[in-house]
Design a protein around this motif. Sequence first.
Motif, PDB file in Angstrom:
ATOM      1  N   PHE A 196       0.526  -1.447   0.057  1.00 21.85           N
ATOM      2  CA  PHE A 196      -0.439  -0.123  -0.052  1.00 21.85           C
ATOM      3  C   PHE A 196       0.675   1.295  -0.332  1.00 21.85           C
ATOM      4  CE2 PHE A 196      -4.226  -2.710   2.257  1.00 21.85           C
ATOM      5  CZ  PHE A 196      -3.983  -2.788   1.011  1.00 21.85           C
ATOM      6  N   THR A 251       0.312   0.743  -4.816  1.00 17.89           N
ATOM      7  CA  THR A 251      -0.952   1.412  -4.788  1.00 17.89           C
ATOM      8  C   THR A 251      -0.618   2.947  -4.644  1.00 17.89           C
ATOM      9  OG1 THR A 251      -1.288  -0.786  -3.202  1.00 17.89           O
ATOM     10  CG2 THR A 251      -2.779   1.487  -3.109  1.00 17.89           C
ATOM     11  N   LYS A 282      -1.540   6.174  -3.124  1.00 20.34           N
ATOM     12  CA  LYS A 282      -3.077   6.753  -2.790  1.00 20.34           C
ATOM     13  C   LYS A 282      -2.826   8.284  -1.852  1.00 20.34           C
ATOM     14  CE  LYS A 282      -0.194   4.404   1.391  1.00 20.34           C
ATOM     15  NZ  LYS A 282      -0.529   3.353   2.352  1.00 20.34           N
ATOM     16  N   HIS A 283      -3.698   8.985  -1.526  1.00 21.08           N
ATOM     17  CA  HIS A 283      -4.905   8.784  -1.150  1.00 21.08           C
ATOM     18  C   HIS A 283      -5.868   9.564  -1.751  1.00 21.08           C
ATOM     19  CE1 HIS A 283      -2.646   8.267   2.552  1.00 21.08           C
ATOM     20  NE2 HIS A 283      -3.192   7.373   2.353  1.00 21.08           N
ATOM     21  N   MET A 291      -5.467   3.671  -4.430  1.00 27.82           N
ATOM     22  CA  MET A 291      -6.677   3.582  -3.079  1.00 27.82           C
ATOM     23  C   MET A 291      -7.256   4.590  -2.633  1.00 27.82           C
ATOM     24  SD  MET A 291      -5.307   3.611   0.783  1.00 27.82           S
ATOM     25  CE  MET A 291      -4.861   1.787   0.842  1.00 27.82           C
ATOM     26  N   ASP A 347     -14.242   7.437  -1.846  1.00 28.32           N
ATOM     27  CA  ASP A 347     -14.376   6.040  -2.041  1.00 28.32           C
ATOM     28  C   ASP A 347     -16.209   5.007  -2.050  1.00 28.32           C
ATOM     29  OD1 ASP A 347     -14.597   6.502   0.904  1.00 28.32           O
ATOM     30  OD2 ASP A 347     -14.030   4.141   1.281  1.00 28.32           O
ATOM     31  N   ILE A 365      -9.799   0.402  -4.783  1.00 28.33           N
ATOM     32  CA  ILE A 365      -9.794  -0.059  -3.082  1.00 28.33           C
ATOM     33  C   ILE A 365     -10.299   0.987  -2.793  1.00 28.33           C
ATOM     34  CG2 ILE A 365      -6.805  -0.015  -2.706  1.00 28.33           C
ATOM     35  CD1 ILE A 365      -7.533  -2.304  -1.008  1.00 28.33           C
ATOM     36  N   THR A 366     -10.883   0.522  -1.584  1.00 30.29           N
ATOM     37  CA  THR A 366     -11.123   1.686  -0.517  1.00 30.29           C
ATOM     38  C   THR A 366      -9.851   1.946   0.531  1.00 30.29           C
ATOM     39  OG1 THR A 366     -12.202   1.074   1.318  1.00 30.29           O
ATOM     40  CG2 THR A 366     -13.751   1.356  -0.936  1.00 30.29           C
ATOM     41  N   ASP A 367     -10.289   2.967   0.658  1.00 26.15           N
ATOM     42  CA  ASP A 367      -9.389   3.275   2.166  1.00 26.15           C
ATOM     43  C   ASP A 367      -9.462   2.467   3.263  1.00 26.15           C
ATOM     44  OD1 ASP A 367      -6.634   3.607   4.302  1.00 26.15           O
ATOM     45  OD2 ASP A 367      -6.771   5.747   4.133  1.00 26.15           O
ATOM     46  N   LEU A 399     -11.636  -2.362   1.878  1.00 28.77           N
ATOM     47  CA  LEU A 399     -10.990  -2.515   2.820  1.00 28.77           C
ATOM     48  C   LEU A 399     -11.513  -2.754   4.105  1.00 28.77           C
ATOM     49  CD1 LEU A 399      -7.532  -3.111   3.415  1.00 28.77           C
ATOM     50  CD2 LEU A 399      -7.588  -0.778   2.793  1.00 28.77           C
TER      51      LEU A 399
END
Length: 402
Positions: free
Chosen positions: A198, A243, A245-246, A292, A308, A329-331, A360
């Motif tokens: 991540f 990944t 993020k965010h 993410m 998300d 993917i979500t946090d 997630l």
Amino acid sequence: MHRSIKAAALVLIAGISGGCGRTVGQTSESAADSNAVTEATTVMQTTIPPAAEPVTEPQLSEAEKLLQDLTLHERVCQMFMVTPEQLTSYSIVTYVDDEVRGGFEELPVGGIVLFAKNLETTDQTRQLLADFQSLSRTGLFTAVDEEGGTIARAAQRLGTTSFYGMRYYGDLGDYDTAVGIGRTIGADIGGLGFNVDFAPVADVDISCANELGSRIFSSDPYVVSNMVSGVVSGLHESGVCATLKHFPGLGAEDGNTHYDSSVTLYRSLDELRETELIPFAEGIESGADFVMVGHQTVTGLGDGLPCDLSYAAVTEILRGELGFEGLVITDSQQMNTISRVYNSGEAAVMSIQAGVDIVLMPQDIGAAVEAVEEAVQNGDIAQERIDESVLRILEKKHELAS
């Protein structure tokens, strides 16, 4: 000669020999006989059409074959990634026992994420991840937050390679250094059995009040882009998924999505495009496997939802505008911006409706899975929407196993 053709020919000859004294009726009969000859001749001259080409059924990929073999429950479970503890009554899981096996059999999730408390020794971590992999018929995503700096579970617990916070390297601005960071982290965690990191953080440092601090490379979106691209490339060299993020960026926040019930970023779409989206676009171009999506609400999206749970953020901007075709993917949905406002089922259903592939760490994994299954059965989520994500998940797992 065929009988009907011979008879018609005799009638035609008789009519000719009768001369002009024949009646109109006789002339009509003669014309009819002539038509019969023509029709019969046409029938004889008709050719048989060629045989149709055989229809070849399209060949299914291994992922498509596996998808067809999964029940709805198994498909929905693929769309969740959880901690080992969420499948058990335990507060800490460091090895697989009968309760862990039973929990996984009941909820065969698509991935497991480990935190520092799950990591005791190098051998124990390898065994834990190997045992989890052996439970799954589809293979598992096995993930960890290993950014470097303060967010480095393996480095802090197992003594793998440690790094400064990413701000330090952003100040250097050296792409090759970023590649080396990704390559080293990937080799370290890949050797333990993780296949997803991540990381990297693709946020831009805009507000000094954001929750990320030195985890962000820079306040310059182009410096962030350069470093993020390097880390992604380095992770890939080591066979580990990267990944970003965010999404669509937390750098402008004045709050904390872990603890606050809501975090709002007062940013227009044009402001996002000029700053926050630049590193995500570069990371996507570099082949990042996951993005993410965070829980921040962005005013420019106009829906008042955490990103998300937002169709505008996930499908219109991330998928549509940025062209991301990988896994969304979500946090963690245990964070307060989700869990204090929505129950686990509501959040999971809304995420999938928004276009998310993997949820997630919902607060209650059983309730989340059940809510999604019910949403499919009552038509709130189309079966095709589930299959789209699950096929994407299975294709990436097949790629990792190849």
